[in-house]
Design a protein around this motif. Sequence first.
Motif: not given
Lengths: 152, 391
Positions: A39, A41, A82, A84, A96, B121, B124-125, B127-129, B132-133, B277-278, B280
Amino acid sequence: MVTLGEVGRRRLRRAIVIGWVVVSLSAIIAGYRGTSPVLAWQMFPEASRWQATIVRVTGDGERIDVREPWPGGYRWADLVEERRLRAPFTEQDASYGIAATLDLVQHAIDWVAANTPDDHETEWLEATVTYRHNADPPQTVVLTSPPRSGGR
Amino acid sequence: MRHAEGAIHQPGLPAALRASGARLLTAVDDVVDYRALVPLRIAVGVLTIVQLAPFLADAADGRTYADGFTVPYGAWYPELPGTVYVAALALAAVAGVFMACGLFTRVTTTYTAAFFIYNLFLSRTHYHHNRAFLGVLLVGLALVPAGNAISLDALRNRRRGRPRPAEGRRWPLMLLRFQVGAVYAASGFSKLLDPDWFGGTVLRLRVERQAAASVAAGVPQWLVDVIASPQFQAVFAKVVVLTEIFIGLGLLVPRLRTAAIWVAIPFHVAIAVTADVEVFSWAALAALTIWVTPRAHDREVVIGSRIRAMRGWATIVRLLDWTGRFRVTVDPAQDVAVVLRDRDGSVRSGQPAAVRVATLLPATFFIAAPLGVTGRWGVHSPQGTTSRRTG
């Protein structure tokens, strides 16, 4: 069951709004510290690149690339799906940022070391990560997993 | 004298801030209409399924998150057993379809949001912005009655003779608006504070890496050389960063909102074309509907069907009115092709009305908005000629 009156509901709405704004701003500020992007961003934060050589270090000191046959029939790409980290051997973007990527690589070798019970020869895993932070000169860092209890 | 009077009555900045804060907090209780969020509900339902597709494919192959590398955020986070996780995942996909169709919308949107956030959540793998958006949009939609219009729920309620308004308290909309604005602003400010970004290094390196592929795709070498040059990128990076900040802050300022939305459209299209960005870009474009004034059908368009060519336009306006802004009627006696009665009682007719209507339709907004600004056609209102800026 507790029911809220109109005044209570009004207060609850305000509390939710203020609470969310505080949490959201806190996450954005926290993004400037630490390695978690949650979060915060910060889109496309760097143009950094990285690549890693990952080896298993056996009891007799041999260093075996994880792309080689693995006791127990494990394969790196199956263990670490994963996107990456699936193919860390070729140079790629640090999505990131470098700090988050190094943190993730460390977690990956730790996880693999702890989740390959049929491998009885590996003492630990080692990732030699070569990275370039934006246009800076390349740097190399060596990450190691904790010693495995499964090794001899 | 005027200055002295102004000075006496002008509230200090802290007092003005306090007053603004108090106004904002009072606004959380307002009742607003969420009809405009219907396109967002449909888009987010579809995009959620797209996002869950890789997890569904893994599940179909007999794999779940638990079979590979994960990094939990905390040991306290509950991990569902494999079969339960797969069932919950499949249910979320079905709920996403229901949400898009508007069937049992409140329940299905809430479940979709809950599972999507849970899955995000879980590791962590994951998670992408952009995910989350999408999660933020799902949570916002779960809090509002976006299923009471253009939905199977609405159809069912109408058949039962119990149509429900799409009205609800304003606070979820305020949160959505704050969070979406914050995404742009946070992203922009993080780049502004980074010398490598603001100086152009980050963008230049990204462009350099794409150079060979761009030339192979037919982009002239000289153009690639210009775009990849440090001088160009030193300027272009500043344009990108300031654009992002402008969108973020402009969306939150009513006077700048239309311009910010207009800028956001090519901004997201450019991101969709140049970066992975998938979903997004599509989610962000759909999210622009949250900035529509939350009052449904508060403008009337009257199409004069006396003119033969205009007869189909009523249908076209109805079909393109995705955010539910208009009441569209046909007047066989009307000589003028189009008349628009705005929410403040002002009336436009003919070309100015057509341009204004096109400005308020999502599909034609991008083309029509500049015409509306440059045209400055007169508006007949009870207060005299005006030019309005709000959406």
